[in-house]
Design a protein around this motif. Structure first.
Motif, PDB file in Angstrom:
ATOM      1  N   PRO A   9      23.160  38.023  37.416  1.00 25.07           N
ATOM      2  CA  PRO A   9      23.026  38.317  36.042  1.00 25.07           C
ATOM      3  C   PRO A   9      22.616  39.930  35.950  1.00 25.07           C
ATOM      4  CG  PRO A   9      20.978  37.713  37.277  1.00 25.07           C
ATOM      5  CD  PRO A   9      21.945  37.248  38.089  1.00 25.07           C
ATOM      6  N   GLN A  10      22.890  40.445  34.847  1.00 27.10           N
ATOM      7  CA  GLN A  10      22.753  41.922  34.731  1.00 27.10           C
ATOM      8  C   GLN A  10      21.308  42.102  33.951  1.00 27.10           C
ATOM      9  OE1 GLN A  10      25.047  44.174  35.325  1.00 27.10           O
ATOM     10  NE2 GLN A  10      25.773  42.323  36.544  1.00 27.10           N
ATOM     11  N   HIS A  11      20.889  41.114  33.309  1.00 27.55           N
ATOM     12  CA  HIS A  11      19.497  41.344  32.533  1.00 27.55           C
ATOM     13  C   HIS A  11      18.779  40.193  32.442  1.00 27.55           C
ATOM     14  CE1 HIS A  11      17.290  43.097  28.758  1.00 27.55           C
ATOM     15  NE2 HIS A  11      16.486  43.119  29.907  1.00 27.55           N
ATOM     16  N   ILE A  12      17.669  40.147  32.950  1.00 30.63           N
ATOM     17  CA  ILE A  12      16.667  38.737  33.090  1.00 30.63           C
ATOM     18  C   ILE A  12      15.550  39.083  32.080  1.00 30.63           C
ATOM     19  CG2 ILE A  12      15.206  37.334  34.259  1.00 30.63           C
ATOM     20  CD1 ILE A  12      17.036  37.983  36.579  1.00 30.63           C
ATOM     21  N   VAL A  13      15.264  38.251  31.192  1.00 30.09           N
ATOM     22  CA  VAL A  13      13.943  38.327  30.340  1.00 30.09           C
ATOM     23  C   VAL A  13      13.109  37.257  30.440  1.00 30.09           C
ATOM     24  CG1 VAL A  13      13.479  38.921  27.764  1.00 30.09           C
ATOM     25  CG2 VAL A  13      15.353  39.961  28.754  1.00 30.09           C
ATOM     26  N   ASP A  31      21.282  37.853  30.009  1.00 25.87           N
ATOM     27  CA  ASP A  31      22.234  36.720  30.603  1.00 25.87           C
ATOM     28  C   ASP A  31      21.323  35.690  30.918  1.00 25.87           C
ATOM     29  OD1 ASP A  31      24.703  38.173  31.403  1.00 25.87           O
ATOM     30  OD2 ASP A  31      23.234  39.697  32.225  1.00 25.87           O
ATOM     31  N   ALA A  32      19.891  35.895  31.270  1.00 30.47           N
ATOM     32  CA  ALA A  32      18.961  34.525  31.729  1.00 30.47           C
ATOM     33  C   ALA A  32      17.557  35.060  30.820  1.00 30.47           C
ATOM     34  CB  ALA A  32      18.864  34.605  32.953  1.00 30.47           C
ATOM     35  N   LEU A  33      17.200  34.081  29.939  1.00 28.02           N
ATOM     36  CA  LEU A  33      16.077  34.133  28.980  1.00 28.02           C
ATOM     37  C   LEU A  33      15.088  33.180  29.533  1.00 28.02           C
ATOM     38  CD1 LEU A  33      14.660  35.590  26.874  1.00 28.02           C
ATOM     39  CD2 LEU A  33      15.771  33.982  25.150  1.00 28.02           C
ATOM     40  N   CYS A  68      16.818  33.623  19.986  1.00 25.44           N
ATOM     41  CA  CYS A  68      17.064  33.455  21.532  1.00 25.44           C
ATOM     42  C   CYS A  68      18.355  33.431  21.828  1.00 25.44           C
ATOM     43  CB  CYS A  68      16.288  32.401  22.218  1.00 25.44           C
ATOM     44  SG  CYS A  68      14.537  32.525  22.067  1.00 25.44           S
ATOM     45  N   ALA A  69      19.262  32.545  21.063  1.00 28.97           N
ATOM     46  CA  ALA A  69      20.589  32.418  21.638  1.00 28.97           C
ATOM     47  C   ALA A  69      21.359  33.589  21.157  1.00 28.97           C
ATOM     48  CB  ALA A  69      21.073  31.183  20.790  1.00 28.97           C
ATOM     49  N   ALA A  70      20.935  34.068  19.986  1.00 33.76           N
ATOM     50  CA  ALA A  70      21.653  35.478  19.941  1.00 33.76           C
ATOM     51  C   ALA A  70      21.408  36.559  20.653  1.00 33.76           C
ATOM     52  CB  ALA A  70      21.367  35.903  18.302  1.00 33.76           C
ATOM     53  N   ASP A  95      28.065  33.697  27.612  1.00 34.29           N
ATOM     54  CA  ASP A  95      27.559  32.303  28.655  1.00 34.29           C
ATOM     55  C   ASP A  95      25.881  32.429  29.310  1.00 34.29           C
ATOM     56  OD1 ASP A  95      30.328  31.623  28.934  1.00 34.29           O
ATOM     57  OD2 ASP A  95      30.824  33.502  29.977  1.00 34.29           O
ATOM     58  N   GLY A  96      25.277  32.914  28.192  1.00 35.97           N
ATOM     59  CA  GLY A  96      23.893  33.035  28.621  1.00 35.97           C
ATOM     60  C   GLY A  96      23.169  31.728  28.753  1.00 35.97           C
ATOM     61  N   ILE A  97      22.246  31.753  29.417  1.00 32.61           N
ATOM     62  CA  ILE A  97      21.125  30.822  29.689  1.00 32.61           C
ATOM     63  C   ILE A  97      19.840  30.732  29.242  1.00 32.61           C
ATOM     64  CG2 ILE A  97      20.686  28.654  31.463  1.00 32.61           C
ATOM     65  CD1 ILE A  97      23.152  29.387  32.822  1.00 32.61           C
TER      66      ILE A  97
END
Length: 276
Positions: free
Chosen positions: A87-91, A160-162, A185-187, A192-194
């Motif tokens: 992932p490039q960005h995890i929140v 990428d991952a929330l 959140c989806a936006a 392909d984010g999860i």
């Protein structure tokens, strides 16, 4: 959120939320009233627990292993790793003890990690008692309302991952649970984010949240209940490929690298698939 324990140390005073603002001239947005409970701690058998002034556990840290994810439900919040290796960005929405934030920061050294929490006392205690690293070029901890964060246009399509774990002192259901919240959140996710969400299965909020997630996401998988009712939901912007052989192989890689029980996550996905 999942284990009842008595708090033994008060570490923060009650804080009041933002004051009322004058409504704008046209169609004012409803203001979410915020009232912070006191942040308290307890310790037992080498584990430090976070509470919000009640016996409900809001997070935990094994003192000898501060970067480890101690609680099983929190480990399951990392189930997105089965589908995204880099992932490039995890929140993280809802900092808790910073367990997911610290783990992600350590295990993904090339990834940006962001944590969002509205309560300044939670952030302060994570630094002082839960060994949360200071902000740097990869790690950003923000004092902010999670609802404002996901509605910020600057965050659209960038995650990428929330990981969503938003509970108050009563710990009986997420404080943000509407279709509009999950749409936001989806936006914020990449195509392909999860998203993973901590839900409480033995409560009316569970069905409400699942319904709202199904409205906003293509696919929502519920893992088996753990602890005293926690259910982790995995929401996909795009329909996932559930190749069980490949998922078990990926789970073995995750366990070898991190010691997380990833095989059990695949078992849960397989059980969910069998019920569809």
């Amino acid at each position: 959120m999942l284990i009842k324990r008595k708090s033994i140390e008060a570490d923060a005073n009650l804080k009041s939320g933002p004051g009322k603002k004058s409504p704008p001239p046209a169609k004012p947005k409803p203001v979410r009233k915020v009232k912070f409970a006191p942040v308290t701690l307890s310790e037992q058998f080498g584990i430090r627990y976070l509470h919000f002034g009640t016996e409900w556990v809001q997070g935990a840290m094994r003192i000898s292993k501060p970067d480890w994810i101690e609680l099983e439900y929190a480990q399951q919040m990392m189930a997105w790793m089965l589908f995204n290796e880099k992932p490039q960005h995890i929140v993280q929405l809802g900092l808790g003890t910073g367990a997911l934030t610290k783990f992600s920061y350590k295990r993904f050294p090339e990834t940006r990690v962001t944590a969002v929490d509205l309560n300044p006392s939670v952030i302060t205690i994570c630094y002082s008692m839960f060994k949360l690293p200071q902000n740097d070029e990869r790690l950003t901890v923000i004092e902010m309302d999670a609802l404002e964060y996901v509605n910020d246009p600057a965050n659209l399509g960038r995650i990428d991952a929330l990981q969503v774990d938003l509970y108050d002192a009563t710990a009986r259901g997420p404080v943000l649970d509407t279709p509009e919240f999950y749409q936001a959140c989806a936006a914020c996710l990449t195509p392909d984010g999860i998203m993973t969400v901590n839900l409480f299965g033995d409560h009316p909020s569970y069905a409400k949240n699942l319904s709202a997630m199904h409205f906003a996401f293509d696919t929502v998988i519920s893992l088996p209940e753990v602890h005293e009712g926690n259910v982790i939901a995995i929401a996909f912007n795009a329909k996932p490929t559930l190749d069980m052989t490949a998922l078990y192989e990926r789970a073995a890689q995750i366990t070898a690298a991190t010691k997380l029980p990833a095989k059990s996550w695949v078992n849960g996905i397989k059980a969910w698939q069998a019920q569809q």
